[in-house]
Design an enzyme around this catalytic site. Sequence first.
Site, short mmCIF file in Angstrom:
data_model
loop_
_atom_site.label_atom_id
_atom_site.label_comp_id
_atom_site.label_asym_id
_atom_site.label_seq_id
_atom_site.Cartn_x
_atom_site.Cartn_y
_atom_site.Cartn_z
N CYS A 12 37.39 37.65 38.32
CA CYS A 12 38.64 37.50 39.07
C CYS A 12 38.95 38.84 39.74
O CYS A 12 38.03 39.63 39.98
CB CYS A 12 39.78 37.01 38.17
SG CYS A 12 40.20 38.12 36.82
N ARG A 18 42.89 35.88 34.61
CA ARG A 18 42.10 34.65 34.69
C ARG A 18 40.72 34.74 34.06
O ARG A 18 40.34 33.89 33.24
CB ARG A 18 41.96 34.21 36.16
CG ARG A 18 43.27 33.78 36.78
CD ARG A 18 43.20 33.70 38.29
NE ARG A 18 43.07 35.02 38.90
CZ ARG A 18 42.95 35.26 40.19
NH1 ARG A 18 42.92 34.24 41.03
NH2 ARG A 18 42.88 36.49 40.65
N ASP A 126 46.33 32.99 41.22
CA ASP A 126 46.60 34.25 40.53
C ASP A 126 47.96 34.17 39.85
O ASP A 126 48.98 34.04 40.52
CB ASP A 126 46.58 35.36 41.59
CG ASP A 126 46.86 36.73 41.00
OD1 ASP A 126 47.21 36.81 39.80
OD2 ASP A 126 46.74 37.71 41.75
P1 4NP Z 1 43.56 38.50 37.52
O1 4NP Z 1 45.10 38.72 37.86
O2 4NP Z 1 42.79 38.76 38.79
O3 4NP Z 1 43.53 37.06 37.12
O4 4NP Z 1 43.21 39.45 36.40
C1 4NP Z 1 45.62 39.89 38.43
C2 4NP Z 1 45.83 40.99 37.65
C3 4NP Z 1 46.38 42.13 38.20
C4 4NP Z 1 46.72 42.16 39.54
C5 4NP Z 1 46.48 41.05 40.33
C6 4NP Z 1 45.92 39.91 39.76
N1 4NP Z 1 47.32 43.30 40.08
O5 4NP Z 1 47.68 43.27 41.28
O6 4NP Z 1 47.47 44.32 39.39
#
Ligand code: 4NP
Length: 153
Positions: A12, A18, A126
């Site tokens: 991800c 995710r 997300d």
């Molecule tokens: P992930 O979610 O891609 O599912 O781990 C996110 C975690 C952090 C951020 C964005 C999406 N962020 O902008 O810090």
Amino acid sequence: MKNTSINVLMVCLGNICRSPLAEGILKSKLDSKKYNIDSAGTANYHQGKSPDPRSVAVAKKNGIDISKQKAQQFKTKHFEMFDFIFVMDLENYHNVLELATSEADRRKVRLILNEFFPNDDAEVPDPYYGGDAGFDHVYSLLESACQKIANRI
Ligand code: 4NP
């Protein structure tokens, strides 16, 4: 990593929401002696961190412990280390493909929800900036996709 195992990487953006869930769910369905399952993020801003507490909580609610995972960034070396690379959304799909160096690399990369909704190119949303309900929704999408993967792989 054992050479005889099938190696699966979940990807991800941050590797804290995710893909740690996808890693934990698929691990719960497959024999760890035969399958090596890991996860990574295309961004580097959470490297070394534990999963988001909301992902830890929704996993725990479903009997899965993801609390000991640590975030890492996706790198070109992962194409050599993994047989299947499942990505959560189209942005990450393109970012992973940009690091591919061969057609064989490119063939390893799939949008994870195409395993459950073939050819739809649907994305795992997300959940980072939303509430707890978003994490339940992500969990249920990943549970369905991982069940299909576990049945086929
Ligand atoms: P992930 O979610 O891609 O599912 O781990 C996110 C975690 C952090 C951020 C964005 C999406 N962020 O902008 O810090």
